[in-house]
Scaffold this active site. Structure first.
Site, PDB file in Angstrom:
ATOM      1  N   ASP A   1      -3.423 -18.175   2.916  1.00 28.61           N
ATOM      2  CA  ASP A   1      -4.652 -18.696   2.373  1.00 28.61           C
ATOM      3  C   ASP A   1      -5.336 -19.819   3.265  1.00 28.61           C
ATOM      4  O   ASP A   1      -6.289 -20.055   3.621  1.00 28.61           O
ATOM      5  CB  ASP A   1      -4.283 -19.502   0.988  1.00 28.61           C
TER       6      ASP A   1
ATOM      7  N   ASP B   1     -11.291  -7.968   7.613  1.00 25.66           N
ATOM      8  CA  ASP B   1     -12.652  -7.607   7.353  1.00 25.66           C
ATOM      9  C   ASP B   1     -13.416  -9.214   7.426  1.00 25.66           C
ATOM     10  O   ASP B   1     -14.461  -9.034   7.468  1.00 25.66           O
ATOM     11  CB  ASP B   1     -12.706  -7.382   5.763  1.00 25.66           C
TER      12      ASP B   1
ATOM     13  N   TYR C   1       0.815  -1.354   0.072  1.00 26.83           N
ATOM     14  CA  TYR C   1       0.214   0.040  -0.035  1.00 26.83           C
ATOM     15  C   TYR C   1       0.713   1.359  -0.023  1.00 26.83           C
ATOM     16  O   TYR C   1       0.554   2.126  -0.301  1.00 26.83           O
ATOM     17  CB  TYR C   1      -0.980   0.155   1.371  1.00 26.83           C
TER      18      TYR C   1
ATOM     19  N   LYS D   1       3.088 -15.395   3.584  1.00 31.81           N
ATOM     20  CA  LYS D   1       3.164 -16.296   2.190  1.00 31.81           C
ATOM     21  C   LYS D   1       4.439 -16.575   1.721  1.00 31.81           C
ATOM     22  O   LYS D   1       5.130 -16.313   0.812  1.00 31.81           O
ATOM     23  CB  LYS D   1       2.587 -15.270   1.113  1.00 31.81           C
TER      24      LYS D   1
ATOM     25  N   ASP E   1      -5.487  -6.318   5.980  1.00 26.35           N
ATOM     26  CA  ASP E   1      -6.725  -5.465   5.485  1.00 26.35           C
ATOM     27  C   ASP E   1      -7.825  -6.753   5.281  1.00 26.35           C
ATOM     28  O   ASP E   1      -8.932  -6.314   5.521  1.00 26.35           O
ATOM     29  CB  ASP E   1      -6.286  -4.921   4.311  1.00 26.35           C
TER      30      ASP E   1
END
Length: 356
Positions: free
Chosen positions: A223, A251, A142, A191, A247
């Site tokens: 994942d 959520d 980001y 990851k 992020d």
């Protein structure tokens, strides 16, 4: 005690929910003899409309010169096509960066009164949902370099994701210190089977973990973490991860608790000053109808009391009032169920004040 709070009501339902939180803060001030001074600023879409930028210089200065920031929500379809440099979300990224707020704490807690609202099976919900996502907030993709170029008559877009040792170490310490106050269990999500940034992330996390022998530590691929959050959320206590993964996972975690409108969050740095906000968006489709759920914002104010102002008793009083209102059967539209009493946004705020 005297505290200056910068208020960003923002866009959509932001003004409605923040107004209710301000009423609660004022009630706390009267009950506990504190003086809370509000300084409202323009930021987000409304600032674009007024000033042509999502974060005027004066607004940023007030964020940097206060005791903490309370935010509603920013953005909406109206500003989807403005220049990327002034998008509503850019204001939040700038504020977090300039205030040095590198750690975002998002609780995922299922209120027992709302167990039926969770989309998960009763057999899963009965095990309990109560964990915190500690998200690195001002690094990663980001904040990396980005570009869109043309090569061989084809558009190519690039986004850079990078992390340094010190960025990982400081968020790791936040996660382990948080776990010490909870269930003493940290799961770091990455990851590492693909990304170099994740391999460094895992290396540094494992180093810091050695300084906290009393805290159980494990790694999990992102994942798998996304799957485990809905399969067995009770296994989690503290999840720590980088910006983009955090992020997405936070959520997801919020939705399994029954309503995104119930969940607060805090963004913190090395000092006591922070930015507090509900995790939901601006919900422009219901703006101005007085039906939004203000509880996430009110609980964000409770987190401000606890983490920035060292007012644990005041924070607990707000949380207790919220539980009482829910126990009495009052619900906003998003958490309404059979046999309960539907109330508006402002009525929910008034009820919480009543039980304070």
């Amino acid at each position: 005690m005297k505290k200056i709070i910068t208020i960003i009501k923002g866009d959509g339902i932001g003004p409605e929910i923040v107004t209710e939180a301000m009423k609660v803060i004022n009630t706390i001030g009267k009950r506990y003899h504190h003086e809370f001074i509000f300084q409202e600023i323009a930021a987000g879409g409304n600032a674009i409309d007024q000033y042509g930028t999502s974060l005027p210089k004066e607004s940023l200065e007030k964020c940097l010169n206060c005791d903490s920031v309370l935010l509603g929500a920013v953005g909406g379809p109206k500003w989807d096509h403005v220049d990327p440099s002034i998008r509503p979300e850019k204001a939040l990224l700038t504020i977090r960066s300039e205030m040095g707020l590198y750690a975002n704490l998002r609780p995922a807690k299922l209120f027992p009164q709302l167990a039926d609202a969770s989309p998960l099976k009763e057999s899963i919900v009965s095990e309990g949902i109560d964990f915190v996502v500690v998200r690195e907030l001002i690094g990663g993709v980001y904040f990396g370099k980005r570009s869109t170029i043309t090569e061989n008559d084809e558009l190519i877009a690039r986004d850079e994701m990078s992390y340094s040792e010190h960025e990982i170490k400081r968020i790791a310490k936040i996660a382990f210190e948080t776990a010490r106050k909870r269930g003493k269990n940290v799961i770091s999500v990455d990851k590492a089977n693909v990304l170099d940034t994740s391999r460094l992330w895992r290396k540094i996390m494992e180093q810091v973990a050695k300084d906290y022998p009393d805290v159980n530590y494990n790694n999990m691929l992102v994942d798998n973490a996304a799957m485990q959050i809905v399969k067995c959320p009770s296994q989690f206590d503290v999840i720590v991860t980088e910006n983009m993964f955090g992020d997405i996972l936070s959520d997801e975690a919020s939705m399994i608790t029954g309503s995104i409108g119930m969940i607060p969050s805090s963004s913190l740095g090395d000092g006591t000053r922070g930015m507090y906000e509900p995790i939901h968006g601006s919900a422009p489709d219901i703006a101005g109808q007085n039906i939004a759920n203000p509880i996430g914002t009110i609980l964000s104010a409770a987190m401000m009391m606890k983490y920035s102002f060292d007012m644990a008793e005041e924070s607990e009083a707000i949380e207790k009032a919220v539980h009482t209102v829910l126990n009495e059967g009052y619900r906003t539209t998003d958490i309404m169920s059979f046999g309960k009493t539907k109330v508006s946004c402002s009525e929910m705020g008034d009820l919480i004040i009543k039980y304070l």
